[in-house]
Design a protein around this motif. Structure first.
Motif, PDB file in Angstrom:
ATOM      1  N   ARG A 187      -8.536   3.879  -9.512  1.00 30.34           N
ATOM      2  CA  ARG A 187      -7.177   3.919  -8.973  1.00 30.34           C
ATOM      3  C   ARG A 187      -6.597   5.316  -9.175  1.00 30.34           C
ATOM      4  O   ARG A 187      -6.810   5.957 -10.196  1.00 30.34           O
ATOM      5  CB  ARG A 187      -6.300   2.886  -9.701  1.00 30.34           C
ATOM      6  CG  ARG A 187      -4.863   2.809  -9.197  1.00 30.34           C
ATOM      7  CD  ARG A 187      -4.117   1.672  -9.892  1.00 30.34           C
ATOM      8  NE  ARG A 187      -4.328   1.707 -11.334  1.00 30.34           N
ATOM      9  CZ  ARG A 187      -3.694   2.561 -12.154  1.00 30.34           C
ATOM     10  NH1 ARG A 187      -2.857   3.450 -11.668  1.00 30.34           N
ATOM     11  NH2 ARG A 187      -3.927   2.523 -13.452  1.00 30.34           N
TER      12      ARG A 187
ATOM     13  N   ARG B  30       0.851  -1.188   0.000  1.00 31.28           N
ATOM     14  CA  ARG B  30       0.000   0.000   0.000  1.00 31.28           C
ATOM     15  C   ARG B  30       0.889   1.241   0.000  1.00 31.28           C
ATOM     16  O   ARG B  30       1.740   1.392   0.874  1.00 31.28           O
ATOM     17  CB  ARG B  30      -0.943   0.003   1.206  1.00 31.28           C
ATOM     18  CG  ARG B  30      -2.023  -1.077   1.103  1.00 31.28           C
ATOM     19  CD  ARG B  30      -2.719  -1.306   2.443  1.00 31.28           C
ATOM     20  NE  ARG B  30      -3.256  -0.098   3.032  1.00 31.28           N
ATOM     21  CZ  ARG B  30      -4.449   0.431   2.741  1.00 31.28           C
ATOM     22  NH1 ARG B  30      -5.233  -0.153   1.830  1.00 31.28           N
ATOM     23  NH2 ARG B  30      -4.882   1.518   3.355  1.00 31.28           N
TER      24      ARG B  30
ATOM     25  N   ARG C 247      -6.776  -0.729  -6.514  1.00 27.52           N
ATOM     26  CA  ARG C 247      -7.724   0.344  -6.232  1.00 27.52           C
ATOM     27  C   ARG C 247      -7.145   1.288  -5.195  1.00 27.52           C
ATOM     28  O   ARG C 247      -6.147   0.977  -4.529  1.00 27.52           O
ATOM     29  CB  ARG C 247      -9.060  -0.196  -5.766  1.00 27.52           C
ATOM     30  CG  ARG C 247      -9.062  -0.835  -4.404  1.00 27.52           C
ATOM     31  CD  ARG C 247     -10.476  -1.238  -3.989  1.00 27.52           C
ATOM     32  NE  ARG C 247     -11.355  -0.064  -3.908  1.00 27.52           N
ATOM     33  CZ  ARG C 247     -12.684  -0.133  -3.774  1.00 27.52           C
ATOM     34  NH1 ARG C 247     -13.283  -1.321  -3.742  1.00 27.52           N
ATOM     35  NH2 ARG C 247     -13.416   0.953  -3.685  1.00 27.52           N
TER      36      ARG C 247
ATOM     37  N   THR D 232      -2.858   3.776  -2.530  1.00 25.79           N
ATOM     38  CA  THR D 232      -3.190   2.798  -3.574  1.00 25.79           C
ATOM     39  C   THR D 232      -2.656   1.434  -3.172  1.00 25.79           C
ATOM     40  O   THR D 232      -1.491   1.300  -2.794  1.00 25.79           O
ATOM     41  CB  THR D 232      -2.598   3.233  -4.926  1.00 25.79           C
ATOM     42  OG1 THR D 232      -3.209   4.456  -5.324  1.00 25.79           O
ATOM     43  CG2 THR D 232      -2.841   2.177  -5.993  1.00 25.79           C
ATOM     44  N   ASP D 233      -3.519   0.447  -3.259  1.00 24.03           N
ATOM     45  CA  ASP D 233      -3.162  -0.939  -2.934  1.00 24.03           C
ATOM     46  C   ASP D 233      -2.787  -1.643  -4.236  1.00 24.03           C
ATOM     47  O   ASP D 233      -3.638  -1.826  -5.110  1.00 24.03           O
ATOM     48  CB  ASP D 233      -4.336  -1.636  -2.254  1.00 24.03           C
ATOM     49  CG  ASP D 233      -3.954  -2.976  -1.643  1.00 24.03           C
ATOM     50  OD1 ASP D 233      -3.263  -3.765  -2.331  1.00 24.03           O
ATOM     51  OD2 ASP D 233      -4.345  -3.233  -0.489  1.00 24.03           O
TER      52      ASP D 233
ATOM     53  N   ARG E 135      -2.078  -4.672  -4.785  1.00 19.37           N
ATOM     54  CA  ARG E 135      -2.649  -6.011  -4.921  1.00 19.37           C
ATOM     55  C   ARG E 135      -4.089  -5.940  -5.411  1.00 19.37           C
ATOM     56  O   ARG E 135      -4.513  -6.755  -6.232  1.00 19.37           O
ATOM     57  CB  ARG E 135      -2.587  -6.739  -3.571  1.00 19.37           C
ATOM     58  CG  ARG E 135      -1.167  -6.932  -3.034  1.00 19.37           C
ATOM     59  CD  ARG E 135      -1.168  -7.223  -1.553  1.00 19.37           C
ATOM     60  NE  ARG E 135      -1.820  -6.151  -0.798  1.00 19.37           N
ATOM     61  CZ  ARG E 135      -1.917  -6.141   0.531  1.00 19.37           C
ATOM     62  NH1 ARG E 135      -1.422  -7.136   1.234  1.00 19.37           N
ATOM     63  NH2 ARG E 135      -2.512  -5.133   1.148  1.00 19.37           N
ATOM     64  N   GLU E 136      -4.846  -4.977  -4.921  1.00 19.86           N
ATOM     65  CA  GLU E 136      -6.255  -4.859  -5.301  1.00 19.86           C
ATOM     66  C   GLU E 136      -6.444  -3.953  -6.507  1.00 19.86           C
ATOM     67  O   GLU E 136      -7.516  -3.954  -7.123  1.00 19.86           O
ATOM     68  CB  GLU E 136      -7.065  -4.314  -4.118  1.00 19.86           C
ATOM     69  CG  GLU E 136      -7.059  -5.245  -2.908  1.00 19.86           C
ATOM     70  CD  GLU E 136      -7.898  -4.696  -1.777  1.00 19.86           C
ATOM     71  OE1 GLU E 136      -8.526  -3.627  -1.962  1.00 19.86           O
ATOM     72  OE2 GLU E 136      -7.938  -5.326  -0.702  1.00 19.86           O
TER      73      GLU E 136
END
Length: 485
Positions: A466, A410, A442, A436-437, A439-440
């Motif tokens: 994002r 993150r 988003r 912002t993550d 992995r996801e």
């Protein structure tokens, strides 16, 4: 979800992937407005205003290698009002952006390529695209989007983020404008400088509270430099002559190349706010580079300035890659550092306040130029690209610090201090950051209690798109919006 996949942009250059066009850096392709956002926790009712962040977001591919600094400016904003939030993102409509929009493709090469074929550059003849992608400053009811190499400031509406046009300060601005102007909220003035490769190498100016340029003067330098930031106190301005120099031989060949000359000192120009350049007093210090100032203020007989100091801005490439020089240059290594300029003896005293790698500092905007107690810096991650993995709260009176980490995978943004309604102090409010993550894929906005980072997020506002990793941010209070909140 708006992400890089499926667009016409190509991150592969010279057979290698450009990490600054992938993942959390990848441009988004749509401008959106989103209400009724999902919130984890509860948005504080006394958090009212708008959080804004600028950064590079390439719209059209360009010939040659892409540098992270080349991307078109895009402002991302989250407007907080009475416990609700609205997200808006908009490109900054610069002259170059409009020209490429009409053409339907890129017209400019980037900072790592020969600019000779580019349509136009800035006022100093630097043939690079002025993208206004670096900072965003609130002044006189409008936002100013600015560019790191000096260009034309662009004026935007602080809520809709629509570009209003070039900011000329009612027709009084001549020349270019640097990335990080300083606003004194107590006087309503704005302070800036302009620099270039030909004499005069540095020009300093003041915009008055009436929105027109009230003062300009030339600052004599021995040659062209690349200053990035400045400071003000209640009575003075501080400008910099640092030993990061544009290579003139390369410049005459149409290339942009920097040289850090460790045989030269760092020099600091102290002059009265409305003083002529002939009244400058120069203070010398050890060679180094400063991207960003924390703040400066006056004490009896001296001026104190806190900065994030880079000992050597030229990291040497350690990998074989077409973009090795860019990747090395963007590996930021800076420490919180204090200078004291003795106005009686002319001596400089300097030294570190912390040895950790932190940068992109923010303070309470109400105390710019006055002695501040707290600074809020982002923590630089130990990664191959520039990423912010947390926020550090410095107590500059006691030397204490608090840390908040965003979590694995993150990555955050510069986190301005957001004063709560009727705030009474520099930590009586919140810190806000886009996170912002990876992995996801988003993003969200994290809200922290500025007085207690250890407590973790007060709330998290989840976004429908994002937000690419970017540059500088600001907070505009509801009272500054003049009833438009």
């Amino acid at each position: 979800m708006n992400n890089y996949a499926g667009t016409a942009l190509k991150p592969v250059e010279d057979g290698e992937e450009n990490p600054y066009l992938l993942g959390v850096y990848a441009p988004v392709v749509a401008e959106i407005t989103a209400d009724d956002l999902e919130v984890i926790g509860e948005i504080p009712r006394d958090l009212n205003g708008v959080y804004l962040r600028n950064g590079p977001n390439r719209r059209h591919p360009a010939t040659g290698r892409y540098h992270w600094f080349d991307g078109d400016g895009m402002i991302h904003g989250l407007h907080f009002e009475n416990g609700r939030a609205r997200y808006v993102n908009r490109w900054v409509r610069t002259e170059a952006f409009d020209a490429e929009s009409r053409a339907g493709h890129g017209l400019w090469t980037g900072v790592m390529e020969d600019p000779k074929g580019n349509p136009f550059g800035n006022g100093h003849g630097l043939g690079l695209k002025d993208s206004a992608n670096t900072d965003v400053t609130f002044f006189n009811g409008k936002l100013l989007a600015t560019w790191y190499l000096c260009g034309t400031p662009r004026s935007l509406d602080p809520l809709s983020l629509e570009t209003l046009g070039p900011e000329t300060f009612l027709g009084t601005l001549t020349g270019d404008f640097m990335a990080h102007p300083k606003v004194d909220e107590s006087t309503g003035e704005l302070f800036w400088f302009d620099y270039g490769p030909e004499p005069p190498y540095l020009r300093y100016g003041v915009v008055g509270a009436d929105g027109t340029v009230a003062h300009t003067t030339n600052i004599e330098l021995p040659g062209p430099r690349l200053p990035h930031d400045m400071a003000i106190t209640e009575n003075h301005a501080i400008l910099m002559d640092l030993p990061l120099i544009q290579n003139q031989e390369a410049r005459h060949q149409g290339r942009y190349k920097l040289h850090f000359d460790q045989t030269l000192p760092s020099r600091f120009a102290v002059l009265p706010r409305h003083g002529d350049g002939s009244r400058v007093r120069w203070f010398e210090a050890a060679p180094g580079y400063i991207y960003h100032v924390v703040n400066a203020w006056e004490e009896p007989g001296e001026i104190v300035m806190d900065v994030c100091r880079v000992k050597d801005p030229h990291h040497q490439p350690k990998i074989e890659h077409p973009l090795a020089r860019m990747l090395a240059y963007l590996r930021l290594d800076a420490q919180l550092w204090r200078y004291r300029f003795d106005l009686t003896t002319g001596r400089t005293t300097e030294g570190p306040r912390d040895d950790d790698n932190t940068e992109f500092p923010t303070i309470d905007s109400r105390v710019v130029g006055k002695r501040n107690r707290y600074a809020y810096n982002v923590h630089i991650a130990r990664e191959d690209t520039l990423l912010f993995d947390g926020i550090v709260r410095y107590d500059l009176h006691t030397g204490a610090r608090q840390d908040h980490r965003f979590g694995a995978g993150r990555w955050g943004s510069e986190a301005p201090f957001a004063a709560r309604d009727n705030s009474t102090g520099e930590d009586d409010g919140y810190l806000v950051s886009f996170v912002t993550d990876e992995r996801e894929g988003r993003s969200e906005v994290v809200v922290l209690d500025a007085a207690d980072l250890d407590a973790g997020p007060v709330c998290r506002v989840l976004l429908p798109t994002r937000v690419p990793v970017g540059f500088h941010a600001t907070w505009v209070r509801a009272d500054q919006l003049g009833g438009r909140g």
